[in-house]
Scaffold this active site. Sequence first.
Site, PDB file in Angstrom:
ATOM      1  N   HIS A  69      -5.218   4.463   6.915  1.00 27.65           N
ATOM      2  CA  HIS A  69      -4.578   5.455   5.851  1.00 27.65           C
ATOM      3  C   HIS A  69      -3.235   5.526   6.269  1.00 27.65           C
ATOM      4  CE1 HIS A  69      -8.049   6.336   3.856  1.00 27.65           C
ATOM      5  NE2 HIS A  69      -8.592   6.800   4.724  1.00 27.65           N
ATOM      6  N   ASP A 112       0.818  -1.249   0.178  1.00 30.39           N
ATOM      7  CA  ASP A 112       0.013   0.024   0.067  1.00 30.39           C
ATOM      8  C   ASP A 112       0.930   1.289  -0.025  1.00 30.39           C
ATOM      9  OD1 ASP A 112      -2.816   1.239   0.367  1.00 30.39           O
ATOM     10  OD2 ASP A 112      -1.566   2.039   2.027  1.00 30.39           O
ATOM     11  N   ASP A 164      -2.442  -0.552   6.577  1.00 30.71           N
ATOM     12  CA  ASP A 164      -3.350  -0.947   5.390  1.00 30.71           C
ATOM     13  C   ASP A 164      -2.842  -2.214   4.774  1.00 30.71           C
ATOM     14  OD1 ASP A 164      -4.673   1.321   6.374  1.00 30.71           O
ATOM     15  OD2 ASP A 164      -4.655   2.300   4.416  1.00 30.71           O
ATOM     16  N   GLU A 224       0.821   5.678   0.592  1.00 31.92           N
ATOM     17  CA  GLU A 224       0.351   6.826   0.796  1.00 31.92           C
ATOM     18  C   GLU A 224       1.106   7.976   0.064  1.00 31.92           C
ATOM     19  OE1 GLU A 224      -2.100   7.107   2.653  1.00 31.92           O
ATOM     20  OE2 GLU A 224      -1.981   4.958   3.198  1.00 31.92           O
TER      21      GLU A 224
END
Length: 573
Positions: free
Chosen positions: A163, A22, A168, A24
């Site tokens: 988040h 994942d 995540d 960000e």
Amino acid sequence: MEQGTLDDLGTPLAGVTFVVFDLETTGTSAAEHGITEIGAVKVRGGEMLGEFATLVDPGGPIPPFISVLTGITDAMVVAAPRMTEVLPSFLEFIRGCTLVAHNAPFDLGFIKAACAAQGYPPPVNPVVDTADLARRVLNRDETPNCKLGTLARFFRSGTEPCHRALADARATVDVLHGLIGRVGSLGVHTLEDLRGFVRMPTPEQQRKRHLSEGVPSRPGVYIFEDAAGEALYVGKSSNLRNRVRSYFTASETRPRVREMIGIAERVRTIVCATGLEAEIRELRMIGATKPRYNRRSRFPERVVWLKLTNEPFPRLSIVRDLKDDGATYLGPFGSSRTADDARTAMHEALPLRQCGERLSATVFRSACTLAELGKCGAPCDGRQSQAAYGVHVAQARHAMEHDAGLVFSAVEARMDRLSAEQRYEEAAVDRDRLAAYVRTAARMQRLLSLTRIEQMVAASPAFDGDWDIHVIRHGRLTAAGVMPRGAHPVPYVEALVATAETVIPGPGPTPAASAEETETILRWLDTPGVRLVRVEGGTWSLPAYGAGRLKGRIDRAYESLREHRPREGRPLR
């Protein structure tokens, strides 16, 4: 009977090494935004083999709303490595593994952009998207949506998505294992089975294939409707039959469209004479019916305009409605914020008053601070006459409709000054304001070149020697037809003009159609082979010193920013 080999059986899922990852980021565009964090978990056979986690310096400020969402601030990434340092390690971590992500195209888009920027080939690993897989496996009675948080709760993940990249990724591991357990009962036992299962048409797509029956192979518009006759989705195609059929095959992978197909009960079609007519009808129908599954063009009435008011001492005002009141308009803008940026750019060059009151040439009041700063001639207290103020009004009108050079030069000079003082963030704000003004002025001047013409007839070559002919009045398509090969053009054109829609133009730069419709017509007019048959009530031309000549400089500056992602604003060279 020939005996199969072990290779024919595929790779058992229990033996596949998955890297669930994942990211960000500072925004949604891989071309314009950066990565702030990477989290990845390597698993095989239900066991964790390792983790990869790091913050990343994105090379620019993190927007406040992103910091609120993720908890990652500029201070946290100051000492973090850049993507140039992180990417080689991440590529080594995923080597030989199957990649898994929730909404994988988003995360992979950023990884591929980083690879391209650093000269690495993009990863060719097999990919599994848990969001796409969940949409095929779960129904709405089980989960209201396929968001990661919803799926993590459904599969009772031990990690709650928050988040942050590693958390995540860990939650996505639990979702992946839950989904693999579900597809096992459907005969999916190998990696090849799993990837093939995702590529198959959904049961709803297969069940609704009959909706494409009887659709003609002609250009036109198609409308997916629900049981009550409400338009769900509107599209256009040069071949309606082929396009509608594609919605019920594996090639249609858009989640929203697949959801729409599950609701649709019929497909209505409108055959059009030409491809351009189909494009225009699509725009008009989307604007009129506002189908919930169309993303663009649904609200043409929400655009705003920058208005140079018609009063003794005009000012720049942001409005939604165009009126026949003698005012000058610039637009359309997609939002009030963009319109305000353009207004601020114009105020940098022109000392127009910025107060909202209506002023009189005989009744005076005290001046505001702008007069003391030299940003306004203070007509409110009588220091500036109506005639002297009118000089600036004429310049503003000229800058809106003809020559953007005055505003461009003034804002660019301010940007140069701010950059010399190392006030780069302020310079970048001015750059964006100037771009809002120049791009909109260039767009409007291009629209005006067509909307000021009372009638234009143009033709383009079609298939088998035929000609597509269109009648355009004040930027609105009013008639379309196909002239067969060998037909005499004069009577055919006369008949098409006689049956064309009557247009009574309204006020402003788009007096008879939406800006999108006129732009669609302009794109068609620019295609090779288009011939002008007749132009009446005007000439098709652009201002010699119009904003279009400056738009190229703006676009090149932003292209440079996308390539280099500097922290500071740069002059527009």
